[in-house]
Design a protein around this motif. Structure first.
Motif, PDB file in Angstrom:
ATOM      1  N   ASN A  63      -6.696 122.690 -18.870  1.00  0.00           N
ATOM      2  CA  ASN A  63      -6.624 124.107 -18.529  1.00  0.00           C
ATOM      3  C   ASN A  63      -7.942 124.814 -18.817  1.00  0.00           C
ATOM      4  O   ASN A  63      -8.692 124.426 -19.702  1.00  0.00           O
ATOM      5  CB  ASN A  63      -5.512 124.788 -19.335  1.00  0.00           C
ATOM      6  N   ASN A  64      -8.215 125.879 -18.068  1.00  0.00           N
ATOM      7  CA  ASN A  64      -9.378 126.696 -18.351  1.00  0.00           C
ATOM      8  C   ASN A  64      -9.037 128.155 -18.113  1.00  0.00           C
ATOM      9  O   ASN A  64      -8.938 128.606 -16.978  1.00  0.00           O
ATOM     10  CB  ASN A  64     -10.574 126.277 -17.508  1.00  0.00           C
ATOM     11  N   THR A  65      -8.862 128.875 -19.198  1.00  0.00           N
ATOM     12  CA  THR A  65      -8.478 130.283 -19.120  1.00  0.00           C
ATOM     13  C   THR A  65      -9.586 131.123 -18.511  1.00  0.00           C
ATOM     14  O   THR A  65      -9.319 132.064 -17.743  1.00  0.00           O
ATOM     15  CB  THR A  65      -8.116 130.808 -20.519  1.00  0.00           C
ATOM     16  N   LYS A 119      -9.469 131.164 -14.786  1.00  0.00           N
ATOM     17  CA  LYS A 119      -8.374 131.968 -14.255  1.00  0.00           C
ATOM     18  C   LYS A 119      -8.748 133.446 -14.239  1.00  0.00           C
ATOM     19  O   LYS A 119      -8.376 134.184 -13.325  1.00  0.00           O
ATOM     20  CB  LYS A 119      -7.116 131.744 -15.085  1.00  0.00           C
ATOM     21  N   GLU A 177     -11.546 133.891 -11.311  1.00  0.00           N
ATOM     22  CA  GLU A 177     -11.362 133.183 -10.045  1.00  0.00           C
ATOM     23  C   GLU A 177     -11.579 134.052  -8.809  1.00  0.00           C
ATOM     24  O   GLU A 177     -12.033 133.553  -7.770  1.00  0.00           O
ATOM     25  CB  GLU A 177      -9.980 132.529  -9.991  1.00  0.00           C
TER      26      GLU A 177
END
Length: 235
Positions: free
Chosen positions: A42-44, A47, A50
């Motif tokens: 995951n990569n906050t 997000k 984006e």
């Protein structure tokens, strides 16, 4: 060929509206976006940003975040940093401007700074684009100030701190990355007037004006604010 430039960009605490104009412009002007990935994939930060990355080339660099590696095998961690730097150097040598996205601010407990340092030592153009920190965002969501008048402010990584010594610090204490140890933190500090914000400004944010209200373990993105007894007495 002129070499590209490297930008370490802080995208803020979670709400895309809290990204700075400079961060957005730097992302939009980049040729390649680099994001760190952990064991979960995951990569906050990605997000959050984006909408501005759109169809740009995105490169992932593996950055394990486990406390076990960080405390027992720093050499292995450094190998990941060097591998990431090698990937980025190749892009810079091709003349591409590279933007590395990081949550919060790059200068506060951020993995990107290890890569930034390597690139800087290798002679590449490097810049830091600051972002709103999680502790400033958490204070805003708690509707309180962090420090006033001559108060000190201590930013402390909760997972590496002896909580029995926390009262030795004057002024306001902020415990970052409290998720793994939050129930222990609660046991130690709930009667001291501590407050907590989990995932500050993110869609699933949780606010605890009283740490006693916390009933179960929280996520990695948990931050505890503990004002001095003098400040609390003024409430």
């Amino acid at each position: 060929m002129e070499k590209g430039r490297f930008f370490a960009v802080g995208v803020g605490p979670g709400d895309p509206d809290l990204m700075t104009v400079k961060a957005i412009k730097t992302i939009e002007n980049a040729d390649v976006i680099v994001v760190p990935t952990t064991e979960t994939g995951n990569n906050t930060a990605m997000k959050i940003a984006e909408d501005y990355v759109k169809d740009k080339a995105v490169v992932s660099c593996h950055m394990p975040m486990s406390k076990k590696l960080a405390t027992h095998n720093w050499e292995e961690i450094e190998n990941y940093h060097n591998e990431s730097a090698d990937i980025i150097c190749k892009l810079l040598d091709e003349g591409k401007d590279v933007t590395f996205l990081t949550l919060g601010d790059p200068t506060v407990y951020s993995t990107v700074m290890y890569v930034h340092r390597i690139l800087d030592k290798r002679g590449y153009h490097t810049e830091i684009v600051p972002g709103i920190t999680s502790f400033c965002a958490a204070a805003a969501r708690l509707n309180v100030s962090l420090c006033e008048k001559d108060e000190m402010l201590h930013i402390i990584p909760a997972t590496f701190t002896d909580l029995d010594k926390i009262e030795e610090y004057e002024g306001t204490k902020v415990l970052m990355k409290s998720g793994r140890t939050i129930m222990n933190v609660k046991e130690k500090l709930s009667e001291e007037g501590a407050m907590m914000v989990e995932k500050a400004t993110m869609p699933d944010e949780k606010i605890y004006k009283d740490l006693n209200d916390l009933k179960e373990p929280s996520s990695y993105f948990s931050l505890v604010v503990l004002h001095s007894k003098e400040r609390q007495a003024k409430k």
